[in-house]
Design an enzyme around this catalytic site. Structure first.
Site, PDB file in Angstrom:
ATOM      1  CB  SER A   3      -0.922  -0.040   1.220  1.00  0.00           C
ATOM      2  OG  SER A   3      -1.878   0.984   1.157  1.00  0.00           O
ATOM      3  CG  ASN A   4      -0.293   4.746  -1.153  1.00  0.00           C
ATOM      4  OD1 ASN A   4      -0.930   5.487  -0.424  1.00  0.00           O
ATOM      5  ND2 ASN A   4      -0.816   4.207  -2.256  1.00  0.00           N
TER       6      ASN A   4
END
Ligand SMILES: Cc1cc2nc3c(=O)[nH]c(=O)nc-3n(C[C@H](O)[C@H](O)[C@H](O)COP(=O)(O)O)c2cc1C
Length: 423
Positions: A225-226
């Site tokens: 993810s980020n």
């Protein structure tokens, strides 16, 4: 003339830099005003509480004083710390300082006094003197709310431009069930936001916003993810809603609470987000892609948890489909705004992306700059558009930036926006 010290407050939230006078009256629901005061402060407001004599029989002023850090106004005639003598008469000084007066809970007695212009205590007198928007959140027994006298007083106030909320239906203090409970906090906050933003320049527009990160599964328990928190997309949704737009927010996984009066569509992966954007795009007038959609995902996802010893040493990735690149063939006059989170060559990269993706506008920010980018309450961005605009904006709250983006959208002459939506 403002009596408040605003320097210690972080400039965040819908009510940042607003002084809100919270009037509390003698209702069994007076204790709920404590939580309301907290929410107002959490959204950036300076909260000045004013209590009627009867309100103090339900909750002590000390509670509000400690919570807000400000003395509570209780007496029209007694000198009050809430308003230093140098500021003049308390009711006038408080009325002058207020960006908005909210009375929650408002008793039937208070509603009657407001409707008839009576002014026999601090709250009712300052309400007469105030020129700011007024929001009234009534709370009373069901029989009182439907009494013709109360109905007529509510009508008078509404005709005068006062926002009088409908009470909630549910169990009442009397033991009966009916309409009379103090409206939910979110409804009061929305009404305040609406009253503070009287300009409904997005009325009739349908604004589609994406927000947050996406998660791309490696197996059922792991994902890549980020760092996106979703705060920029949330701010855009609140700003567009407050300016009258119908807002749909397609949101990746975030820790943020739902946005009242906004349709939130939760998604997890970039593919989920792509499908939702494409489905909902046709019914939109403006699309703002503030989400940090994954550019890559694991080339394959394991159906079972990958055992520790057998995990891959290298992770094979594949590019995700580019949502914006899928849109041009489907566009029918919608205004499309992209975001470009960069760590260098900000303007050049953003300009290239603007052209490559056929965007109308792009919001570029350097996520390595202090106070800008993921998770912060503030952002510093440069707005570029296809007409050649390139505005480097200063550091500001995400909500303020959201309004600046919406201002810029409205400045753009497009048929669809000027006709006030497609419906
Ligand atoms: C226990 C109790 C609960 C009350 N709750 C309410 C209420 O929820 N709403 C209301 O309009 N009046 C309620 N009242 C009546 C008001 O307190 C009364 O009308 C009072 O004069 C209101 O004064 P104020 O508007 O100046 O604060 C309640 C009274 C008592 C004794």
């Amino acid at each position: 003339m403002k009596t408040t010290n605003r320097t210690s407050r972080a400039p965040v939230g819908r009510f940042r830099e607003k002084t809100i006078v919270l009037g509390v009256t003698g209702s069994i629901a007076a204790y709920k005003a404590v939580s309301l005061a907290r929410r107002l402060m959490a959204e950036g407001a300076v909260v000045q509480v004013v209590m009627t004599r009867n309100a103090q029989r339900f909750v002590g002023p000390l509670t509000f004083q400690e919570l807000t850090g400000r003395p509570v106004g209780t007496d029209l005639f007694a000198p009050s710390d809430a308003v230093p003598a140098s500021m003049g008469m308390p009711h006038l000084a408080l009325a002058e300082s207020a960006d908005l007066l909210v009375i929650a809970p408002a008793s039937a007695h208070c509603v009657a006094k407001l409707a008839h212009g009576l002014a026999d205590d601090l709250l009712s007198t300052l309400a007469l003197a105030a020129e700011c928007p007024v929001v009234v959140a009534p709370a009373m027994d069901g029989g009182m709310w439907t009494h013709p006298a109360v109905c007529s007083n509510v009508l008078t106030l509404r005709q005068r431009g006062v926002t009088v909320l409908e009470p909630e239906v549910g169990p009442l203090a009397s033991g009966r069930t009916g309409k009379g409970r103090l409206p939910e906090e979110d409804a009061i906050l929305s009404a305040i936001a609406g009253a503070l933003h009287p300009v409904k320049d997005f009325k009739g527009q349908r604004v589609l916003i994406t927000a947050g990160p996406t998660q791309e599964a490696l197996d059922p328990v792991r994902f890549i993810s980020n760092r996106s928190s979703g705060k920029m997309g949330w701010a855009l949704a609140e700003a567009a809603r407050d300016r009258g737009a119908g807002v749909v927010l397609i949101a990746g996984p975030t820790a943020l609470p739902p946005v009242p009066n906004v349709t939130v569509v939760p998604v997890v992966t970039s593919e989920d987000m792509r499908k939702e954007v494409i489905t909902r795009f046709v019914d939109s007038d403006v699309l703002i892609m503030a989400a940090a959609v994954a550019d890559f995902r694991p080339a394959g996802s394991s159906p079972g948890k990958i055992p520790k010893g057998r995990g891959p040493r290298t992770l094979a990735l594949e590019p995700t489909p580019d949502i914006l690149m899928d849109l041009p063939s489907r566009r029918a006059g919608q205004f499309v705004v992209g975001f470009s989170a960069e760590t260098g060559d900000l303007v050049e990269r953003a300009r290239a992306k603007l052209r490559r993706k056929a965007l109308d506008m792009i919001v570029a920010n350097n996520v390595t700059e202090p106070g800008a980018g993921f998770g912060t309450e503030t952002n510093r961005a440069t707005l570029l558009d296809r007409a050649g605009r390139c505005d480097a904006l200063p550091l500001m709250s995400k909500l303020e930036l959201a309004h600046r983006i919406l201002d810029a959208v409205l400045e753009f002459p497009t048929d669809r926006l000027q006709k006030g939506g497609t419906s």
